[in-house]
Motif scaffolding. Structure first.
Motif, PDB file in Angstrom:
ATOM      1  N   GLY A  37       5.536 -57.465  39.733  1.00 55.92           N
ATOM      2  CA  GLY A  37       7.109 -57.343  39.246  1.00 55.92           C
ATOM      3  C   GLY A  37       7.341 -57.780  38.210  1.00 55.92           C
ATOM      4  O   GLY A  37       6.614 -57.751  37.268  1.00 55.92           O
ATOM      5  N   PHE A  38       8.512 -57.862  37.674  1.00 50.28           N
ATOM      6  CA  PHE A  38       8.987 -58.132  36.343  1.00 50.28           C
ATOM      7  C   PHE A  38      10.098 -58.994  36.461  1.00 50.28           C
ATOM      8  O   PHE A  38      11.290 -58.572  36.883  1.00 50.28           O
ATOM      9  N   GLY A  39       9.926 -60.387  35.927  1.00 47.57           N
ATOM     10  CA  GLY A  39      11.110 -61.274  36.601  1.00 47.57           C
ATOM     11  C   GLY A  39      11.452 -61.554  37.884  1.00 47.57           C
ATOM     12  O   GLY A  39      10.431 -61.123  38.718  1.00 47.57           O
ATOM     13  N   PRO A  40      12.648 -61.423  38.335  1.00 45.31           N
ATOM     14  CA  PRO A  40      12.818 -61.313  39.700  1.00 45.31           C
ATOM     15  C   PRO A  40      13.107 -59.941  40.523  1.00 45.31           C
ATOM     16  O   PRO A  40      13.116 -59.822  41.676  1.00 45.31           O
ATOM     17  N   MET A  41      12.560 -59.168  39.570  1.00 44.84           N
ATOM     18  CA  MET A  41      12.510 -57.604  40.107  1.00 44.84           C
ATOM     19  C   MET A  41      11.105 -57.524  40.745  1.00 44.84           C
ATOM     20  O   MET A  41      10.115 -57.560  40.117  1.00 44.84           O
ATOM     21  N   ILE A  42      11.218 -57.024  42.321  1.00 45.54           N
ATOM     22  CA  ILE A  42       9.873 -56.746  42.733  1.00 45.54           C
ATOM     23  C   ILE A  42       9.619 -55.494  43.220  1.00 45.54           C
ATOM     24  O   ILE A  42       8.540 -55.268  43.907  1.00 45.54           O
ATOM     25  N   CYS A  43      10.546 -54.710  43.329  1.00 47.50           N
ATOM     26  CA  CYS A  43      10.519 -53.459  43.605  1.00 47.50           C
ATOM     27  C   CYS A  43      11.517 -52.383  42.894  1.00 47.50           C
ATOM     28  O   CYS A  43      12.628 -52.904  42.455  1.00 47.50           O
ATOM     29  N   HIS A  44      10.960 -51.236  42.211  1.00 49.46           N
ATOM     30  CA  HIS A  44      12.044 -50.448  41.480  1.00 49.46           C
ATOM     31  C   HIS A  44      11.199 -49.165  41.967  1.00 49.46           C
ATOM     32  O   HIS A  44      10.349 -48.449  41.401  1.00 49.46           O
ATOM     33  N   ASN A  45      11.780 -48.392  42.999  1.00 48.55           N
ATOM     34  CA  ASN A  45      11.289 -47.300  43.421  1.00 48.55           C
ATOM     35  C   ASN A  45      12.324 -45.933  42.986  1.00 48.55           C
ATOM     36  O   ASN A  45      13.311 -46.128  43.046  1.00 48.55           O
ATOM     37  N   ASP A  46      11.567 -44.868  42.808  1.00 51.55           N
ATOM     38  CA  ASP A  46      12.211 -43.629  42.549  1.00 51.55           C
ATOM     39  C   ASP A  46      11.761 -42.538  43.948  1.00 51.55           C
ATOM     40  O   ASP A  46      10.766 -42.154  43.845  1.00 51.55           O
ATOM     41  N   ASP A  47      12.976 -42.242  44.622  1.00 49.99           N
ATOM     42  CA  ASP A  47      12.826 -41.652  45.947  1.00 49.99           C
ATOM     43  C   ASP A  47      13.333 -40.439  45.707  1.00 49.99           C
ATOM     44  O   ASP A  47      14.403 -40.115  45.382  1.00 49.99           O
ATOM     45  N   LEU A  48      12.764 -39.309  46.300  1.00 48.86           N
ATOM     46  CA  LEU A  48      13.061 -38.165  46.324  1.00 48.86           C
ATOM     47  C   LEU A  48      12.883 -37.711  47.843  1.00 48.86           C
ATOM     48  O   LEU A  48      11.743 -37.527  48.502  1.00 48.86           O
ATOM     49  N   LEU A  49      14.077 -37.337  48.625  1.00 51.55           N
ATOM     50  CA  LEU A  49      14.168 -36.980  49.849  1.00 51.55           C
ATOM     51  C   LEU A  49      14.479 -35.653  50.147  1.00 51.55           C
ATOM     52  O   LEU A  49      15.332 -35.115  49.612  1.00 51.55           O
ATOM     53  N   ARG A  50      13.662 -34.962  51.216  1.00 50.13           N
ATOM     54  CA  ARG A  50      13.914 -33.591  51.683  1.00 50.13           C
ATOM     55  C   ARG A  50      15.425 -33.902  52.619  1.00 50.13           C
ATOM     56  O   ARG A  50      15.640 -35.189  52.932  1.00 50.13           O
ATOM     57  N   PRO A  51      16.235 -32.713  52.563  1.00 49.52           N
ATOM     58  CA  PRO A  51      17.205 -32.789  53.440  1.00 49.52           C
ATOM     59  C   PRO A  51      16.755 -33.204  55.039  1.00 49.52           C
ATOM     60  O   PRO A  51      16.200 -32.705  55.422  1.00 49.52           O
ATOM     61  N   GLY A  52      17.514 -34.162  55.311  1.00 52.30           N
ATOM     62  CA  GLY A  52      17.613 -34.968  56.608  1.00 52.30           C
ATOM     63  C   GLY A  52      16.189 -35.902  56.730  1.00 52.30           C
ATOM     64  O   GLY A  52      16.268 -36.668  57.816  1.00 52.30           O
ATOM     65  N   GLY A  53      15.444 -36.098  55.475  1.00 53.72           N
ATOM     66  CA  GLY A  53      14.487 -36.908  55.570  1.00 53.72           C
ATOM     67  C   GLY A  53      15.065 -38.215  54.973  1.00 53.72           C
ATOM     68  O   GLY A  53      15.986 -38.564  54.507  1.00 53.72           O
ATOM     69  N   GLY A  54      14.016 -39.555  55.116  1.00 56.92           N
ATOM     70  CA  GLY A  54      14.235 -40.729  54.457  1.00 56.92           C
ATOM     71  C   GLY A  54      13.678 -41.707  55.479  1.00 56.92           C
ATOM     72  O   GLY A  54      12.505 -41.732  55.875  1.00 56.92           O
ATOM     73  N   TYR A  55      14.609 -42.908  55.414  1.00 55.75           N
ATOM     74  CA  TYR A  55      13.939 -44.063  56.048  1.00 55.75           C
ATOM     75  C   TYR A  55      14.869 -44.230  57.455  1.00 55.75           C
ATOM     76  O   TYR A  55      16.019 -44.901  57.240  1.00 55.75           O
ATOM     77  N   TRP A 119      14.614 -53.753  44.235  1.00 59.16           N
ATOM     78  CA  TRP A 119      14.852 -55.116  45.123  1.00 59.16           C
ATOM     79  C   TRP A 119      14.593 -56.329  43.981  1.00 59.16           C
ATOM     80  O   TRP A 119      13.787 -56.357  43.333  1.00 59.16           O
ATOM     81  N   ILE A 120      15.702 -57.282  44.298  1.00 55.62           N
ATOM     82  CA  ILE A 120      15.588 -58.379  43.256  1.00 55.62           C
ATOM     83  C   ILE A 120      15.652 -59.532  44.205  1.00 55.62           C
ATOM     84  O   ILE A 120      16.346 -59.781  45.219  1.00 55.62           O
ATOM     85  N   THR A 121      14.704 -60.715  43.847  1.00 58.37           N
ATOM     86  CA  THR A 121      14.826 -61.937  44.528  1.00 58.37           C
ATOM     87  C   THR A 121      16.120 -62.641  44.238  1.00 58.37           C
ATOM     88  O   THR A 121      16.667 -62.727  43.106  1.00 58.37           O
ATOM     89  N   ARG A 156      21.593 -64.888  39.527  1.00 56.07           N
ATOM     90  CA  ARG A 156      22.178 -65.145  38.211  1.00 56.07           C
ATOM     91  C   ARG A 156      21.259 -64.539  37.229  1.00 56.07           C
ATOM     92  O   ARG A 156      20.120 -64.664  37.164  1.00 56.07           O
ATOM     93  N   GLY A 157      22.118 -64.182  36.162  1.00 60.66           N
ATOM     94  CA  GLY A 157      21.520 -63.383  34.877  1.00 60.66           C
ATOM     95  C   GLY A 157      20.965 -61.840  35.110  1.00 60.66           C
ATOM     96  O   GLY A 157      20.398 -61.353  34.365  1.00 60.66           O
ATOM     97  N   ALA A 158      21.177 -61.374  36.362  1.00 53.15           N
ATOM     98  CA  ALA A 158      20.370 -60.140  36.639  1.00 53.15           C
ATOM     99  C   ALA A 158      21.742 -58.976  36.401  1.00 53.15           C
ATOM    100  O   ALA A 158      22.790 -59.400  36.930  1.00 53.15           O
ATOM    101  N   ALA A 176      18.229 -59.442  26.218  1.00 56.30           N
ATOM    102  CA  ALA A 176      18.001 -60.539  27.209  1.00 56.30           C
ATOM    103  C   ALA A 176      16.466 -60.900  27.017  1.00 56.30           C
ATOM    104  O   ALA A 176      15.625 -60.243  26.288  1.00 56.30           O
ATOM    105  N   GLY A 177      16.198 -61.865  27.941  1.00 59.91           N
ATOM    106  CA  GLY A 177      14.691 -62.338  27.559  1.00 59.91           C
ATOM    107  C   GLY A 177      13.886 -61.288  28.165  1.00 59.91           C
ATOM    108  O   GLY A 177      12.749 -61.149  27.742  1.00 59.91           O
ATOM    109  N   LEU A 178      14.195 -60.510  29.412  1.00 54.43           N
ATOM    110  CA  LEU A 178      13.549 -59.509  30.024  1.00 54.43           C
ATOM    111  C   LEU A 178      14.526 -58.174  30.008  1.00 54.43           C
ATOM    112  O   LEU A 178      15.655 -58.371  30.470  1.00 54.43           O
ATOM    113  N   ALA A 179      14.028 -57.211  29.637  1.00 57.37           N
ATOM    114  CA  ALA A 179      14.902 -55.957  30.049  1.00 57.37           C
ATOM    115  C   ALA A 179      13.770 -54.794  30.368  1.00 57.37           C
ATOM    116  O   ALA A 179      12.852 -54.609  29.951  1.00 57.37           O
TER     117      ALA A 179
END
Length: 226
Positions: A37-55, A119-121, A156-158, A176-179
């Motif tokens: 992760g990076f600071g409070p960031m624990i997920c940074h996803n780049d998603d490409l979904l087909r039509p009708g697809g996903g989660y 996703w941020i804590t 705070r601070g995000a 900022a301290g982290l970018a």
């Protein structure tokens, strides 16, 4: 202090029949103890979904989940009874809190859908689940999207800001301290390094750093105080 570029070509990726996800950090079966992760960031996803697809329907708890749509239409439903269509330029902040279930699926009639999800804590766990969303039209400067003058977030601070740049236009990255600056579209350069679509720049205590676009570019920037 330092500036480190993480090439999109070196990311972990998950490829399924209905989606391709590129991960900035360790995620699921993809594990790198030096990149959790990076600071409070624990997920940074780049998603490409087909039509009708996903989660399909799945649970989360004690996360601030921020979604920024780049292309297509993302259909959101959750266990609070909320349903929403998210389109390019729409941002959603969902505080999972004590627990929520949701689904994210690309509209079957709107072509492929691409979105970034972070996703941020949170500062506090166990809070009531909640969500907010709005449409944003970023300009050539960094436009606040989340935190600060943007949508509220439980960390705070995000802060999240987005810039849309023409070739030759530049922005100063947050002092900022982290970018974390992600090239969602286009290309450009930061001090000493060229970057292109899918690359991320992580800055630690680097005031005054500047990003200059060399193509029509969408830059998505998280910053965290320390």
């Amino acid at each position: 202090m330092g500036i480190v570029v993480y090439a999109g070509s070196e990311r972990f990726s998950t490829s399924l029949d209905d989606r391709l996800t590129r991960h900035s950090f360790s995620f699921g079966p993809h594990y790198d103890p030096a990149n959790l992760g990076f600071g409070p960031m624990i997920c940074h996803n780049d998603d490409l979904l087909r039509p009708g697809g996903g989660y399909p329907d799945h649970p989360h708890a004690d996360l601030e989940i921020v979604t920024w749509v780049l292309d297509g239409v993302l259909l959101h439903t959750d266990s609070t009874g909320h349903t929403e269509e998210l389109r390019p330029g729409d941002v959603q902040v969902m505080s999972a809190g004590s627990g929520i279930r949701h689904a994210e699926v690309a509209d079957a009639g709107s072509g492929p859908t691409r979105f970034l999800q972070t996703w941020i804590t949170p500062d506090e766990g166990g809070t009531p689940p909640r969500w907010r969303s709005e449409h944003v039209d970023p300009g050539p400067g960094l436009t606040q999207v989340v935190g600060g003058q943007g949508l509220p977030i439980g960390t705070r601070g995000a802060e999240l800001a987005v810039a849309r740049l023409a070739p030759g236009e530049a922005v100063d990255l947050p002092d900022a301290g982290l970018a974390h600056a992600f090239v969602a579209l286009g290309s450009g350069f930061v001090p000493g390094r060229d970057v292109t679509v899918g690359d991320a720049v992580r800055l630690v205590d680097e005031p005054g750093a500047r990003f200059t676009a060399t193509d029509h570019t969408e830059l998505v920037v998280w910053s965290f105080s320390r």
